[in-house]
Design an enzyme around this catalytic site. Structure first.
Site, PDB file in Angstrom:
ATOM      1  N   ASP A   1      32.013 -28.374  13.537  1.00 60.40           N
ATOM      2  CA  ASP A   1      32.605 -27.832  12.314  1.00 60.40           C
ATOM      3  C   ASP A   1      34.132 -27.904  12.398  1.00 60.40           C
ATOM      4  O   ASP A   1      34.707 -27.956  13.483  1.00 60.40           O
ATOM      5  CB  ASP A   1      32.159 -26.378  12.148  1.00 60.40           C
ATOM      6  CG  ASP A   1      32.440 -25.841  10.755  1.00 60.40           C
ATOM      7  OD1 ASP A   1      32.772 -26.640   9.859  1.00 60.40           O
ATOM      8  OD2 ASP A   1      32.322 -24.610  10.568  1.00 60.40           O
ATOM      9  N   GLU A   2      34.807 -27.891  11.241  1.00 58.82           N
ATOM     10  CA  GLU A   2      36.277 -27.920  11.154  1.00 58.82           C
ATOM     11  C   GLU A   2      36.861 -29.048  12.013  1.00 58.82           C
ATOM     12  O   GLU A   2      37.827 -28.853  12.764  1.00 58.82           O
ATOM     13  CB  GLU A   2      36.869 -26.566  11.593  1.00 58.82           C
ATOM     14  CG  GLU A   2      36.376 -25.373  10.804  1.00 58.82           C
ATOM     15  CD  GLU A   2      36.913 -25.305   9.387  1.00 58.82           C
ATOM     16  OE1 GLU A   2      37.612 -26.248   8.970  1.00 58.82           O
ATOM     17  OE2 GLU A   2      36.626 -24.321   8.687  1.00 58.82           O
TER      18      GLU A   2
ATOM     19  N   GLN B   1      42.609 -30.093   4.413  1.00 59.46           N
ATOM     20  CA  GLN B   1      42.854 -28.741   4.906  1.00 59.46           C
ATOM     21  C   GLN B   1      43.286 -28.738   6.373  1.00 59.46           C
ATOM     22  O   GLN B   1      43.119 -27.737   7.068  1.00 59.46           O
ATOM     23  CB  GLN B   1      41.610 -27.862   4.727  1.00 59.46           C
ATOM     24  CG  GLN B   1      41.225 -27.637   3.274  1.00 59.46           C
ATOM     25  CD  GLN B   1      40.114 -26.620   3.117  1.00 59.46           C
ATOM     26  OE1 GLN B   1      40.281 -25.424   3.315  1.00 59.46           O
ATOM     27  NE2 GLN B   1      38.937 -27.112   2.761  1.00 59.46           N
TER      28      GLN B   1
ATOM     29  N   ARG C   1      42.044 -20.986  -2.560  1.00 62.30           N
ATOM     30  CA  ARG C   1      41.520 -19.659  -2.189  1.00 62.30           C
ATOM     31  C   ARG C   1      41.115 -18.884  -3.440  1.00 62.30           C
ATOM     32  O   ARG C   1      40.344 -17.923  -3.349  1.00 62.30           O
ATOM     33  CB  ARG C   1      42.567 -18.831  -1.437  1.00 62.30           C
ATOM     34  CG  ARG C   1      43.059 -19.370  -0.101  1.00 62.30           C
ATOM     35  CD  ARG C   1      41.964 -19.816   0.818  1.00 62.30           C
ATOM     36  NE  ARG C   1      41.712 -21.245   0.638  1.00 62.30           N
ATOM     37  CZ  ARG C   1      40.642 -21.884   1.110  1.00 62.30           C
ATOM     38  NH1 ARG C   1      39.705 -21.226   1.744  1.00 62.30           N
ATOM     39  NH2 ARG C   1      40.490 -23.187   0.932  1.00 62.30           N
TER      40      ARG C   1
ATOM     41  N   LYS D   1      29.828 -26.104   3.116  1.00 58.34           N
ATOM     42  CA  LYS D   1      29.616 -26.861   4.350  1.00 58.34           C
ATOM     43  C   LYS D   1      28.764 -26.093   5.363  1.00 58.34           C
ATOM     44  O   LYS D   1      27.935 -26.699   6.055  1.00 58.34           O
ATOM     45  CB  LYS D   1      30.940 -27.253   4.977  1.00 58.34           C
ATOM     46  CG  LYS D   1      31.807 -26.110   5.475  1.00 58.34           C
ATOM     47  CD  LYS D   1      33.110 -26.619   6.049  1.00 58.34           C
ATOM     48  CE  LYS D   1      34.001 -25.481   6.516  1.00 58.34           C
ATOM     49  NZ  LYS D   1      33.422 -24.731   7.625  1.00 58.34           N
ATOM     50  N   THR D   2      28.975 -24.784   5.476  1.00 60.49           N
ATOM     51  CA  THR D   2      28.175 -24.004   6.437  1.00 60.49           C
ATOM     52  C   THR D   2      26.713 -24.017   6.033  1.00 60.49           C
ATOM     53  O   THR D   2      25.810 -24.100   6.886  1.00 60.49           O
ATOM     54  CB  THR D   2      28.692 -22.554   6.519  1.00 60.49           C
ATOM     55  OG1 THR D   2      30.076 -22.563   6.851  1.00 60.49           O
ATOM     56  CG2 THR D   2      27.935 -21.773   7.585  1.00 60.49           C
TER      57      THR D   2
END
Length: 763
Positions: free
Chosen positions: A219-220, A250, A602, A32-33
């Site tokens: 973002d987020e 998430q 993770r 995403k970044t």
């Protein structure tokens, strides 16, 4: 070749869809970044947008810096005009120009947590609020939650009608805001709330920023609260070129005020929105993603997506169940050490994730015993935490009172009104009389100039003396529980510390440690217990380096990735917690499941799930079923095989028998050599549990080193070295030709040496 050619189809769509509202549902590890930074570059290079017209909002300073650095590398000249900042930094920048429109000076002060506590303490006194009934921290928490929802003091007062508790909080909220205004100050919540208030009350200011920020990226987005949602909505209202990036799967910060509805209802707010799902994962192997998809599919409140990867399936997830939490911790530490020894993974490749901080204690102890370097992320090691050091300081004072640092640490915990001037007078007397600080406290009537302070010191001395008289017949468990109760330490934490629930849980974990210690020792003493704890706490002295195992809570792990991940404590009642299992609100359990999804994703290469049939919680042994989240993983994705012992059963029995055959050398050995059948019976449990440390098996009596010629000392023994002096044996490991011995020396610190060269002498 264009920089955009490196993007997959969905990523490129996210970059090139620049007009109108866009919801990028970015799964874990989907890049995403990368999409956000390339989108900024595309706006500048392909669409001719001025950098002045772009705003990118993140949640943390670290994320903002990372995005800023990547944008600078991609864009180069002119990138400094792009606003890349956190929510709070963005609002501060706006309020520094226009806070005067709200009746503040533009040079307003920003209050931190300590400032807030100080203000609320004074307010409670002014309003005669009983802080035993209404804790200052709880009032501040209620005010923060109200601000997250944009509930003003006036609205809160209206909603509080007929509710005594809310009415008291309402009074404090109103006075709190008046005090901040009078002091020309804002807290962190105010930075968002006051910017929204500014935009709504000053349309010309809002219009100015709407015209400037024609392209907005957030973002987020799943972590935004109502106030942040409204801030973004107002800024994007004119041009509606709003791109939000997030993953509803998430969303794990409800306790911080995050509102998952912001992302789930995005299309209701913006009916014309384009929704793009980033489902290709670049982090994890196929089986890990299949497990994550299977678990999260059980949630009803989600958008729905399915992660996939072009990589291979990889190995199955390793599921290991143990009888106790101690066995679980021992396995994890041993497995990590084995991977490191065999070159499969460095220590820095491994992370152990757990639901609560208190679970770290057993893991830390096993890491220390095996000499594995580690770091506790988001906090100190267990024995370095404030609340644990406080309680241990009490125990040290009870044990002998010669530790002046320990006595001074707890003389005002909880608060007894003994000031620094009085403490200085006691210390001066102790120095003059060449006695300990505590002994001087016992003679306050002889200390000149102490005055009324002597009456405040006397109850403290009486308390310690009372504990000392109880040590022998109370036992360590009874002593510790009595100490916590008599000092009202848990109440002290609730009134004076952030996150008191976690701190109280850590104190209860220390009780668990004491109970375990007493069970493992025939004649447990307070002094020996403190010595054992001190050895474990030696990890504080290990120098920083990157090659360390990371221990952290699942919440702390969000946004990180590791080749080898261990998810510990996968039991109903632990994860998910009992409170969330029994909650009437379905959303509570669904947030726990999202946390499990975060934990699973993770892992890049290898994932191990561990659980225990019994675990000590709050001083009591609890028996828990395997976590429902584990049961939601298809069986074909799980490797349920038992851990393989490093030695065969025949080797263990032979070593065991040979070791005890040497009994004439040491008087603590059994007087009769076990027969082969008896030997096999004795070691069977160790073999079946897969314990791989041979010297643990053959050294049952006293930590004996192994099956060669034997050692006269073992784990826990005091030894002497010709150069380093006296110390305590921390571990004994068998190498092909010798024993590798780890000793913590009293003055020289921790040393690792070979027995034949060290020539250690048992004392």
């Amino acid at each position: 070749m264009s920089i955009y050619d490196t993007l997959n189809d969905k990523q490129r769509m996210g970059v090139e869809t620049t007009e109108g509202p866009v919801l990028l549902l970015a799964g874990a590890g989907s890049g995403k970044t990368r999409v956000l930074t390339h989108r900024i570059a595309y706006l500048l290079e392909e669409e001719g947008v001025s950098p002045w017209n772009i705003l990118a909002i993140t949640f943390t300073n670290k994320a903002a810096k990372e995005m800023r650095d990547r944008v600078d590398r991609l864009v180069g000249y002119g990138s400094e005009q792009i606003w890349v900042a956190t929510f709070h930094a963005t609002c501060v920048r706006i309020l520094r120009r226009y806070a005067d429109r709200l009746g503040y000076d533009n040079n307003f002060t920003i209050y931190d947590t300590d400032d807030q506590k100080s203000v609320m303490k004074d307010i409670c006194k002014k309003l005669n609020i009983d802080t035993k009934m209404f804790k200052e921290r709880a009032i501040l928490g209620a005010i923060s939650s109200a601000k997250d929802e944009l509930i003003s003091p006036m609205q809160y007062a209206m909603d509080a009608f007929g509710d005594f508790q809310k009415r008291k909080i309402s009074e404090a909220y109103t006075e709190y805001q008046n005090t901040l205004k009078k002091n020309n100050a804002m807290d962190f919540d105010d930075l968002i709330v006051k910017t929204v208030e500014l935009f709504k009350s000053c349309p010309e200011v809002l219009a100015q920023y709407q015209n400037r920020f024609r392209y907005i990226m957030v973002d987020e987005y799943q972590d935004t609260n109502t106030a942040q949602f409204e801030l973004v909505r107002l800024l994007a209202e004119q041009y509606r070129n709003l791109c939000v990036v997030g993953d509803d799967d998430q969303s794990i910060y409800k306790f911080r005020g995050a509102n998952i509805r912001n992302i789930l209802d995005f299309e209701d707010t913006y009916p014309e929105a384009t929704v793009i799902k980033l489902e290709q994962n670049y982090r994890s192997m196929g089986n890990i993603l299949a497990a994550a998809n299977a678990v999260i599919s059980n949630n009803r409140g989600r958008k729905g997506k399915k992660l996939w990867t072009a990589e291979s399936e990889g190995s199955r997830l390793h599921l290991r169940q143990f009888d106790t939490a101690q066995e679980e911790a021992a396995f994890i530490a041993e497995d990590i050490r084995s991977k490191n020894r065999e070159g499969e993974a460095s220590y820095g490749d491994c992370a152990v994730l757990y639901r609560t901080n208190a679970q770290a204690r057993l893991l830390e102890e096993r890491m220390v015993v095996l000499g594995i370097p580690y770091t506790v992320v988001g906090g100190q090691n267990f024995y370095g935490r404030k609340e644990i050091k406080d309680v241990l300081a009490y125990l040290k004072t009870i044990d002998n009172g010669r530790d002046d640092v320990a006595v001074k640490r707890i003389i005002n915990i909880p608060k007894r009104g003994i000031g620094s001037t009085s403490i200085a007078k006691v210390q001066a007397y102790a120095d003059a009389q060449e006695m300990s600080f505590y002994d001087a406290l016992c003679r306050t009537e002889e200390i000149p100039g102490l005055g009324k302070a002597a009456a405040k010191i006397a109850p403290f001395v009486t308390l310690i003396q009372g504990f000392r008289s109880k040590v022998d017949y109370y036992g360590l468990e009874g002593l510790l529980k009595d100490l916590i109760q008599m000092t009202e330490y848990e109440e002290y934490l609730k009134e004076n510390e952030e996150e008191p629930e976690d701190r109280i849980e850590n104190v209860q974990e220390l009780v668990n440690k004491v109970i375990t210690y007493e069970a493992e020792h025939d004649q447990p003493t307070l002094g020996e217990f403190l010595e054992e704890v001190a050895l474990v706490a030696e990890i504080d002295n290990v120098k920083d380096d990157v090659n360390r195992v990371l221990l952290m809570t699942l919440h702390s792990a969000k946004g990180l990735e590791f080749p080898h991940v261990y998810l510990a404590g996968m039991e109903d009642g632990v994860f998910p917690s009992y409170m969330n299992i029994t909650s009437d609100n379905r959303e509570d359990l669904e947030e726990e499941r999202r946390l499990a999804y975060v934990g699973i994703t993770r892992a890049m290469k290898d994932l191990t799930l561990t659980c225990a049939k019994s675990r000590m919680i709050h001083g009591q042994t609890q028996y828990n079923m395997m976590s429902r989240f584990v049961k939601e993983i298809p069986d074909e994705l799980l490797d349920r095989s038992k851990p393989k012992p490093r030695f065969s059963e025949e080797e263990v029995i032979s070593a065991y028998s040979h070791t005890f055959a040497q009994r004439p050398v040491y008087d603590y050995r059994p007087k009769a050599v076990p027969k082969p059948k008896e030997t096999a019976t004795a070691v069977k449990p160790f073999v079946s549990q897969g314990i791989g440390d041979l010297n643990k098996i053959v050294g049952i009596s006293k930590g004996i080193g192994g099956a060669k010629s034997g050692l006269e000392y073992g784990v826990g023994d005091r030894v002497s070295h010709i150069k380093f002096g006296e110390g305590t044996v921390l571990s004994v490991q068998e190498d092909p030709r010798d024993y590798k011995v780890t000793v913590v020396f009293d003055k020289a610190g921790q040393k690792v040496m070979y027995a034949s060269f060290a020539k250690l002498r048992k004392i």
